[in-house]
Write a protein that holds these residues in place. Structure first.
Motif, PDB file in Angstrom:
ATOM      1  N   LEU A 166       5.563 -21.781 -14.491  1.00 42.92           N
ATOM      2  CA  LEU A 166       6.173 -22.126 -15.782  1.00 42.92           C
ATOM      3  C   LEU A 166       7.121 -21.027 -16.252  1.00 42.92           C
ATOM      4  O   LEU A 166       8.250 -21.291 -16.695  1.00 42.92           O
ATOM      5  CB  LEU A 166       5.075 -22.362 -16.825  1.00 42.92           C
ATOM      6  CG  LEU A 166       5.534 -22.855 -18.204  1.00 42.92           C
ATOM      7  CD1 LEU A 166       6.196 -24.221 -18.077  1.00 42.92           C
ATOM      8  CD2 LEU A 166       4.345 -22.928 -19.157  1.00 42.92           C
ATOM      9  N   SER A 167       6.696 -19.777 -16.147  1.00 41.83           N
ATOM     10  CA  SER A 167       7.520 -18.652 -16.562  1.00 41.83           C
ATOM     11  C   SER A 167       8.789 -18.562 -15.715  1.00 41.83           C
ATOM     12  O   SER A 167       9.897 -18.376 -16.233  1.00 41.83           O
ATOM     13  CB  SER A 167       6.710 -17.355 -16.434  1.00 41.83           C
ATOM     14  OG  SER A 167       7.470 -16.233 -16.774  1.00 41.83           O
ATOM     15  N   LEU A 168       8.645 -18.732 -14.412  1.00 43.52           N
ATOM     16  CA  LEU A 168       9.782 -18.626 -13.501  1.00 43.52           C
ATOM     17  C   LEU A 168      10.774 -19.770 -13.715  1.00 43.52           C
ATOM     18  O   LEU A 168      11.999 -19.563 -13.699  1.00 43.52           O
ATOM     19  CB  LEU A 168       9.272 -18.623 -12.062  1.00 43.52           C
ATOM     20  CG  LEU A 168      10.184 -18.052 -10.974  1.00 43.52           C
ATOM     21  CD1 LEU A 168      10.651 -16.655 -11.322  1.00 43.52           C
ATOM     22  CD2 LEU A 168       9.444 -18.047  -9.640  1.00 43.52           C
ATOM     23  N   ALA A 169      10.264 -20.976 -13.939  1.00 46.48           N
ATOM     24  CA  ALA A 169      11.140 -22.131 -14.170  1.00 46.48           C
ATOM     25  C   ALA A 169      11.986 -21.931 -15.431  1.00 46.48           C
ATOM     26  O   ALA A 169      13.176 -22.277 -15.460  1.00 46.48           O
ATOM     27  CB  ALA A 169      10.302 -23.402 -14.288  1.00 46.48           C
ATOM     28  N   PHE A 170      11.375 -21.365 -16.469  1.00 46.96           N
ATOM     29  CA  PHE A 170      12.122 -21.102 -17.692  1.00 46.96           C
ATOM     30  C   PHE A 170      13.267 -20.113 -17.430  1.00 46.96           C
ATOM     31  O   PHE A 170      14.401 -20.316 -17.884  1.00 46.96           O
ATOM     32  CB  PHE A 170      11.199 -20.542 -18.771  1.00 46.96           C
ATOM     33  CG  PHE A 170      11.941 -19.988 -19.957  1.00 46.96           C
ATOM     34  CD1 PHE A 170      12.458 -20.840 -20.932  1.00 46.96           C
ATOM     35  CD2 PHE A 170      12.153 -18.615 -20.086  1.00 46.96           C
ATOM     36  CE1 PHE A 170      13.161 -20.327 -22.014  1.00 46.96           C
ATOM     37  CE2 PHE A 170      12.853 -18.097 -21.159  1.00 46.96           C
ATOM     38  CZ  PHE A 170      13.364 -18.961 -22.135  1.00 46.96           C
ATOM     39  N   LEU A 171      12.981 -19.034 -16.687  1.00 49.58           N
ATOM     40  CA  LEU A 171      14.012 -18.039 -16.414  1.00 49.58           C
ATOM     41  C   LEU A 171      15.164 -18.640 -15.613  1.00 49.58           C
ATOM     42  O   LEU A 171      16.340 -18.367 -15.894  1.00 49.58           O
ATOM     43  CB  LEU A 171      13.415 -16.863 -15.641  1.00 49.58           C
ATOM     44  CG  LEU A 171      12.672 -15.804 -16.456  1.00 49.58           C
ATOM     45  CD1 LEU A 171      12.155 -14.709 -15.547  1.00 49.58           C
ATOM     46  CD2 LEU A 171      13.581 -15.205 -17.521  1.00 49.58           C
ATOM     47  N   HIS A 172      14.849 -19.443 -14.608  1.00 51.72           N
ATOM     48  CA  HIS A 172      15.904 -20.077 -13.807  1.00 51.72           C
ATOM     49  C   HIS A 172      16.796 -20.951 -14.695  1.00 51.72           C
ATOM     50  O   HIS A 172      18.031 -20.893 -14.601  1.00 51.72           O
ATOM     51  CB  HIS A 172      15.278 -20.926 -12.691  1.00 51.72           C
ATOM     52  CG  HIS A 172      14.974 -20.159 -11.448  1.00 51.72           C
ATOM     53  ND1 HIS A 172      15.868 -20.037 -10.410  1.00 51.72           N
ATOM     54  CD2 HIS A 172      13.874 -19.474 -11.066  1.00 51.72           C
ATOM     55  CE1 HIS A 172      15.333 -19.311  -9.446  1.00 51.72           C
ATOM     56  NE2 HIS A 172      14.114 -18.963  -9.817  1.00 51.72           N
ATOM     57  N   GLU A 173      16.177 -21.743 -15.533  1.00 52.19           N
ATOM     58  CA  GLU A 173      16.942 -22.637 -16.395  1.00 52.19           C
ATOM     59  C   GLU A 173      17.798 -21.842 -17.380  1.00 52.19           C
ATOM     60  O   GLU A 173      18.981 -22.145 -17.587  1.00 52.19           O
ATOM     61  CB  GLU A 173      15.985 -23.563 -17.153  1.00 52.19           C
ATOM     62  CG  GLU A 173      16.674 -24.583 -18.049  1.00 52.19           C
ATOM     63  CD  GLU A 173      17.462 -25.613 -17.268  1.00 52.19           C
ATOM     64  OE1 GLU A 173      18.478 -26.113 -17.792  1.00 52.19           O
ATOM     65  OE2 GLU A 173      17.069 -25.907 -16.111  1.00 52.19           O
ATOM     66  N   TYR A 174      17.225 -20.809 -17.961  1.00 52.33           N
ATOM     67  CA  TYR A 174      17.925 -20.013 -18.973  1.00 52.33           C
ATOM     68  C   TYR A 174      19.135 -19.290 -18.382  1.00 52.33           C
ATOM     69  O   TYR A 174      20.242 -19.334 -18.936  1.00 52.33           O
ATOM     70  CB  TYR A 174      16.949 -19.007 -19.583  1.00 52.33           C
ATOM     71  CG  TYR A 174      17.580 -18.050 -20.564  1.00 52.33           C
ATOM     72  CD1 TYR A 174      17.903 -18.454 -21.853  1.00 52.33           C
ATOM     73  CD2 TYR A 174      17.861 -16.739 -20.196  1.00 52.33           C
ATOM     74  CE1 TYR A 174      18.494 -17.572 -22.756  1.00 52.33           C
ATOM     75  CE2 TYR A 174      18.450 -15.852 -21.086  1.00 52.33           C
ATOM     76  CZ  TYR A 174      18.764 -16.288 -22.365  1.00 52.33           C
ATOM     77  OH  TYR A 174      19.355 -15.410 -23.249  1.00 52.33           O
ATOM     78  N   VAL A 175      18.928 -18.627 -17.243  1.00 50.57           N
ATOM     79  CA  VAL A 175      20.018 -17.838 -16.661  1.00 50.57           C
ATOM     80  C   VAL A 175      21.082 -18.740 -16.049  1.00 50.57           C
ATOM     81  O   VAL A 175      22.281 -18.467 -16.177  1.00 50.57           O
ATOM     82  CB  VAL A 175      19.465 -16.840 -15.616  1.00 50.57           C
ATOM     83  CG1 VAL A 175      20.588 -16.060 -14.958  1.00 50.57           C
ATOM     84  CG2 VAL A 175      18.494 -15.881 -16.278  1.00 50.57           C
ATOM     85  N   CYS A 176      20.690 -19.834 -15.427  1.00 51.11           N
ATOM     86  CA  CYS A 176      21.677 -20.754 -14.858  1.00 51.11           C
ATOM     87  C   CYS A 176      22.553 -21.349 -15.959  1.00 51.11           C
ATOM     88  O   CYS A 176      23.772 -21.506 -15.785  1.00 51.11           O
ATOM     89  CB  CYS A 176      20.978 -21.868 -14.079  1.00 51.11           C
ATOM     90  SG  CYS A 176      22.114 -23.011 -13.263  1.00 51.11           S
ATOM     91  N   THR A 177      21.967 -21.655 -17.087  1.00 53.82           N
ATOM     92  CA  THR A 177      22.713 -22.261 -18.196  1.00 53.82           C
ATOM     93  C   THR A 177      23.642 -21.262 -18.874  1.00 53.82           C
ATOM     94  O   THR A 177      24.787 -21.588 -19.207  1.00 53.82           O
ATOM     95  CB  THR A 177      21.732 -22.842 -19.230  1.00 53.82           C
ATOM     96  OG1 THR A 177      20.902 -23.810 -18.596  1.00 53.82           O
ATOM     97  CG2 THR A 177      22.487 -23.492 -20.381  1.00 53.82           C
TER      98      THR A 177
END
Length: 479
Positions: A42-53
């Motif tokens: 969950l933590s990693l998925a949030f970071l991927h989404e945040y930085v990609c966006t």
């Protein structure tokens, strides 16, 4: 005022990017000592989404860094799923980085990525082109057709890969989609697979993981099978089956992988094989050090072998393996070297996960000799007494060594899911995530950006330089 706000925003952006880089190096979405697999994912998925966006250019550039394969595949999947969010030069740059990173990934990881793209119904033109180019660049498609049959078949369907540009291409199509059509194949792997159904000798012409199933079907004794299939085994397969009839060449093993193997042995086995294991570890460390061997001056290290260095059931002894690998690598890099294990151990070959984490006390011991460099390899938890490490480092940096005669860097092999980063000992000391000990020298360079004073432009320039070097290596390897 506006300039100050702009500067502050720039610093925050750089910190966001470094936070993601640390996570992409250390986190694999698996259970750690202090967090579950679900929390990690969950933590990693949030970071991927945040930085990609918010930082898509930097997100793509992370493919050129020493991030782990799990996150590299995640970045590629997200970039391809959101291909419509970019165009022009940025799209071309992303395509080159994706192609270069795919070439560096293990094939089983790539086929798993292709399957995930198919499941997500990502089938844009760029995705199909990237997949076709990777498949056509494979050195032996017959090997892949046998070893990764379902993955290759799914990828071929997804990309509409044509099998008909020659006799061998037609063979691959028949093998994958019409297996009963031919009575023999020209490709050696395909024909060995056909014959292995009824011919024992053909089993030894197949890749190890495929041959295992046929050996069991034919009732071939395990010892006989392992002895005869040995020439077909990879280095990792030899290491996994060592002791069951095969012998791995430890002198060519990567440093961290070798450390994991050493730590899996009993204490008595390590003592009995001391010369062999120590020689292999030092050889691996010298290979990792390369031209930098002996150039780091006086080095001290604080290495965490406390109970938490066991890791978890799925990442067993991984943090301790990184610490052990770092020990031998720093020994190779340094002109003179002192190691300080948290347990007080004096024999690195016999370390084991045990006891509390008196990181602060060991830092005091290491700084007593005023080294040129202090490297701390720890998960960031300091509990004997709590908080001593941070206070020691704060006083050292602000009162005793404000001129920074001693360079202090903390590398952390464990991702903290709650903090979305690797845990720091103190804000005043740069911290970088680490997964493989052999990446230590490069990560010390990244750590210079983690002191809270780096702007996004400086970090972007560093990433651009790393991207250029990464793509150059890929082009040289493709020739």
């Amino acid at each position: 005022m506006a300039d100050a706000a702009e500067t502050s925003a720039d610093l925050v952006a750089a910190e966001d990017v470094l936070l993601f880089v640390n996570a992409a190096i250390t986190a694999t979405g698996q259970r750690e000592f202090r967090s579950t697999a679900g929390e990690q994912q969950l933590s990693l998925a949030f970071l991927h989404e945040y930085v990609c966006t918010n930082y898509r250019t930097v997100y793509a550039a992370a493919l050129a860094l020493d991030i782990n394969d799990h996150n590299a595949a995640g970045i590629i999947e997200r970039l391809l799923r959101t291909a419509g969010d970019t165009d022009g030069p940025q799209k071309l740059a992303e395509g080159r980085l994706i192609a270069a990173r795919l070439a560096a990934l293990p094939p089983q990881r790539v086929y798993r990525l292709f399957r995930a793209l198919r499941t997500a119904k990502v089938n844009n033109r760029r995705t199909r082109a990237i997949q076709r180019d990777w498949l056509r660049a494979r050195p032996d498609l017959g090997h892949d057709a046998v070893k990764y049959r379902s993955g290759l078949r799914a990828a071929a369907r997804h990309t509409h890969l044509p099998f008909g540009a020659g006799a061998l291409d037609e063979e691959y199509g028949d093998f994958l989609f019409r297996p009963g059509r031919r009575i023999r194949y020209e490709d050696a792997f395909l024909d060995a697979y056909r014959r292995a159904h009824y011919e024992r000798e053909a089993v030894y012409e197949l890749p190890f993981t495929v041959a295992e199933g046929f050996a069991a079907r034919h009732g071939i004794p395990r010892g006989v099978f392992l002895e005869r299939i040995a020439p077909r085994m990879t280095r990792l397969e030899r290491l996994r089956t060592q002791g069951s009839g095969t012998t791995a060449d430890l002198t060519v093993m990567p440093l961290t992988r070798l450390c994991l193997y050493v730590l899996s042995l009993t204490g008595q086995e390590r003592v009995d094989r001391r010369a062999e294991l120590t020689g292999a570890l030092r050889a691996a460390a010298l290979r990792a050090a390369g031209p930098h061997a002996g150039t780091w001056g006086r080095v001290a290290a604080v290495l965490d072998d406390s109970y938490s260095s066991y890791g978890s059931g799925v990442k067993r002894r991984r943090p301790l393996a990184v610490a052990l690998g770092s020990h031998f690598l720093l020994e190779a890099l340094a002109g003179s070297y002192r190691a300080h294990w948290t347990s007080g151990a004096g024999d690195p070959l016999l370390v084991r996960p045990w006891g509390p984490s008196p990181v602060g006390t060991r830092i005091l011991d290491a700084l007593e000799h005023s080294p040129d460099r202090l490297l701390i390899v720890s998960d960031g938890w300091d509990n004997a007494p709590p908080g001593l490490a941070g206070e020691v480092l704060r006083v050292w940096r602000t009162r005793l060594d404000p001129d920074r005669r001693t360079s202090v860097v903390h590398v952390n092999p464990v991702y903290d899911a709650d903090g979305f980063d690797v845990r720091r000992l103190t804000p005043g000391v740069p911290t970088a995530g680490i997964r493989d000990a052999e990446d230590l020298a490069a990560l010390v360079e990244i750590a210079q950006f983690a002191e809270g004073r780096t702007r996004l432009g400086e970090l972007q320039a560093y990433l651009d330089r790393r991207c250029g070097q990464f793509l150059h290596r890929h082009q040289e390897g493709a020739r």
